[in-house]
Design a protein around this motif. Structure first.
Motif, PDB file in Angstrom:
ATOM      1  N   ALA A  26     -32.292 -26.001  17.858  1.00 55.60           N
ATOM      2  CA  ALA A  26     -31.292 -25.232  17.115  1.00 55.60           C
ATOM      3  C   ALA A  26     -30.450 -24.331  18.017  1.00 55.60           C
ATOM      4  CB  ALA A  26     -31.983 -24.392  16.042  1.00 55.60           C
ATOM      5  N   ASP A  27     -31.047 -23.781  19.066  1.00 52.42           N
ATOM      6  CA  ASP A  27     -30.307 -22.891  19.971  1.00 52.42           C
ATOM      7  C   ASP A  27     -29.132 -23.604  20.630  1.00 52.42           C
ATOM      8  OD1 ASP A  27     -29.880 -20.615  21.951  1.00 52.42           O
ATOM      9  OD2 ASP A  27     -30.517 -22.206  23.307  1.00 52.42           O
ATOM     10  N   SER A  28     -29.257 -24.906  20.829  1.00 56.74           N
ATOM     11  CA  SER A  28     -28.201 -25.666  21.500  1.00 56.74           C
ATOM     12  C   SER A  28     -27.055 -26.041  20.572  1.00 56.74           C
ATOM     13  CB  SER A  28     -28.778 -26.946  22.115  1.00 56.74           C
ATOM     14  OG  SER A  28     -29.731 -26.634  23.106  1.00 56.74           O
ATOM     15  N   SER A  29     -27.196 -25.724  19.271  1.00 57.51           N
ATOM     16  CA  SER A  29     -26.154 -26.149  18.336  1.00 57.51           C
ATOM     17  C   SER A  29     -25.740 -25.109  17.302  1.00 57.51           C
ATOM     18  CB  SER A  29     -26.594 -27.432  17.617  1.00 57.51           C
ATOM     19  OG  SER A  29     -27.923 -27.317  17.139  1.00 57.51           O
ATOM     20  N   PHE A  30     -26.686 -24.249  16.828  1.00 55.84           N
ATOM     21  CA  PHE A  30     -26.262 -23.314  15.784  1.00 55.84           C
ATOM     22  C   PHE A  30     -27.098 -22.042  15.665  1.00 55.84           C
ATOM     23  CE2 PHE A  30     -29.205 -26.371  13.905  1.00 55.84           C
ATOM     24  CZ  PHE A  30     -30.098 -25.549  13.226  1.00 55.84           C
ATOM     25  N   PHE A  31     -28.247 -21.947  16.315  1.00 57.81           N
ATOM     26  CA  PHE A  31     -29.180 -20.838  16.103  1.00 57.81           C
ATOM     27  C   PHE A  31     -28.973 -19.735  17.140  1.00 57.81           C
ATOM     28  CE2 PHE A  31     -33.705 -19.342  15.422  1.00 57.81           C
ATOM     29  CZ  PHE A  31     -33.549 -19.085  14.069  1.00 57.81           C
ATOM     30  N   PRO A  32     -29.110 -18.445  16.749  1.00 58.41           N
ATOM     31  CA  PRO A  32     -28.819 -17.345  17.686  1.00 58.41           C
ATOM     32  C   PRO A  32     -29.953 -16.953  18.624  1.00 58.41           C
ATOM     33  CG  PRO A  32     -29.329 -16.441  15.531  1.00 58.41           C
ATOM     34  CD  PRO A  32     -29.344 -17.948  15.382  1.00 58.41           C
ATOM     35  N   PHE A 117     -20.690 -24.171  24.200  1.00 58.23           N
ATOM     36  CA  PHE A 117     -20.222 -25.183  25.135  1.00 58.23           C
ATOM     37  C   PHE A 117     -20.528 -26.596  24.631  1.00 58.23           C
ATOM     38  CE2 PHE A 117     -20.051 -21.416  27.627  1.00 58.23           C
ATOM     39  CZ  PHE A 117     -19.079 -21.629  28.583  1.00 58.23           C
ATOM     40  N   THR A 118     -21.667 -26.776  23.945  1.00 65.40           N
ATOM     41  CA  THR A 118     -21.973 -28.110  23.427  1.00 65.40           C
ATOM     42  C   THR A 118     -21.003 -28.491  22.311  1.00 65.40           C
ATOM     43  OG1 THR A 118     -23.604 -27.313  21.791  1.00 65.40           O
ATOM     44  CG2 THR A 118     -24.407 -27.827  23.999  1.00 65.40           C
ATOM     45  N   ILE A 119     -20.695 -27.534  21.443  1.00 66.80           N
ATOM     46  CA  ILE A 119     -19.733 -27.797  20.362  1.00 66.80           C
ATOM     47  C   ILE A 119     -18.349 -28.046  20.945  1.00 66.80           C
ATOM     48  CG2 ILE A 119     -18.557 -26.783  18.365  1.00 66.80           C
ATOM     49  CD1 ILE A 119     -21.175 -25.261  17.764  1.00 66.80           C
ATOM     50  N   PHE A 120     -17.973 -27.234  21.929  1.00 68.66           N
ATOM     51  CA  PHE A 120     -16.650 -27.393  22.528  1.00 68.66           C
ATOM     52  C   PHE A 120     -16.550 -28.704  23.307  1.00 68.66           C
ATOM     53  CE2 PHE A 120     -12.947 -26.546  25.124  1.00 68.66           C
ATOM     54  CZ  PHE A 120     -12.121 -25.888  24.219  1.00 68.66           C
ATOM     55  N   ALA A 121     -17.681 -29.172  23.838  1.00 68.73           N
ATOM     56  CA  ALA A 121     -17.678 -30.466  24.529  1.00 68.73           C
ATOM     57  C   ALA A 121     -17.280 -31.576  23.561  1.00 68.73           C
ATOM     58  CB  ALA A 121     -19.057 -30.747  25.123  1.00 68.73           C
ATOM     59  N   GLY A 122     -17.738 -31.487  22.315  1.00 71.53           N
ATOM     60  CA  GLY A 122     -17.343 -32.457  21.304  1.00 71.53           C
ATOM     61  C   GLY A 122     -15.881 -32.330  20.938  1.00 71.53           C
TER      62      GLY A 122
END
Length: 198
Positions: A26-32, A117-122
């Motif tokens: 979750a930390d890599s996509s939406f969790f704080p 950064f993972t979201i922005f990579a998409g």
């Protein structure tokens, strides 16, 4: 807010490895909450399993990075506005424009919010395999470094990492980046020269 997050951390600790896998994903996509807050105490409590924990944390984090990439790919730029301000989005854009794939590597190892950064990579149409490769290197280096510190310092590792976390990640990130640059340098020097007749 910090008290609320701390209460979540305490609750997650009750579920051990399952919580570690969830929070790493979750930390890599939406969790704080970063997975370090569970990896460190679990590793200290079970030093014989600390490298297994680091491996699980890395694997789940990379899967989460792929999910973040899908979020960015499907939902686009507006989704970031729910996470960070417009000024920070612009800064992330500048990182990608300046460093390319290395921006993923830097954010994977350092205290930068990796999910952004993972979201922005998409959003930026970075190839998924590029994201996965650099996520494995960056996240793996970070979590295995913490596991090594835990193995050598034992119970003292917790306060040591907490006190020096930023310095550890920045120095470690610098080492990873230098290694990457050396790899590129060696790769370019060993490229065969194509001689064609005119």
């Amino acid at each position: 807010m910090s008290a609320f997050i701390h209460s979540i951390e305490v609750w997650l600790m009750e579920y051990g490895v399952f919580s570690l896998l969830f929070i790493s994903f979750a930390d890599s996509s939406f969790f704080p909450i970063p997975p370090d807050v569970l990896l460190i105490p679990l590793g200290i409590a079970n030093p014989d399993k600390v490298f297994a924990y680091a491996l699980l944390t890395t694997a789940a984090s990379v899967l989460g990075a792929a999910f973040g990439w899908v979020i960015g790919k499907r939902l686009g730029r507006p989704v970031l506005k729910f996470i960070i301000s417009e000024s920070k989005i612009i800064r992330v854009e500048e990182y990608f424009a300046k460093y390319g794939a290395m921006a993923i590597l830097i954010s994977a190892f350092t205290p930068f919010p990796f999910k952004i950064f993972t979201i922005f990579a998409g959003i930026s149409n970075v190839k998924l395999n590029v994201l996965i490769i650099w996520s494995i290197i960056g996240r793996g280096a970070r979590f295995f470094l913490e596991a090594t510190i835990i193995l050598y310092l034992g119970a003292k590792a917790g306060p040591y990492i907490q006190e020096h976390f930023t310095q550890i990640t920045l120095i470690g990130g610098g080492v990873v980046i230098i290694a990457y640059l050396l790899y590129l340098l060696i790769k370019n020097r060993t490229k065969p020269i194509n001689i064609t007749k005119r």
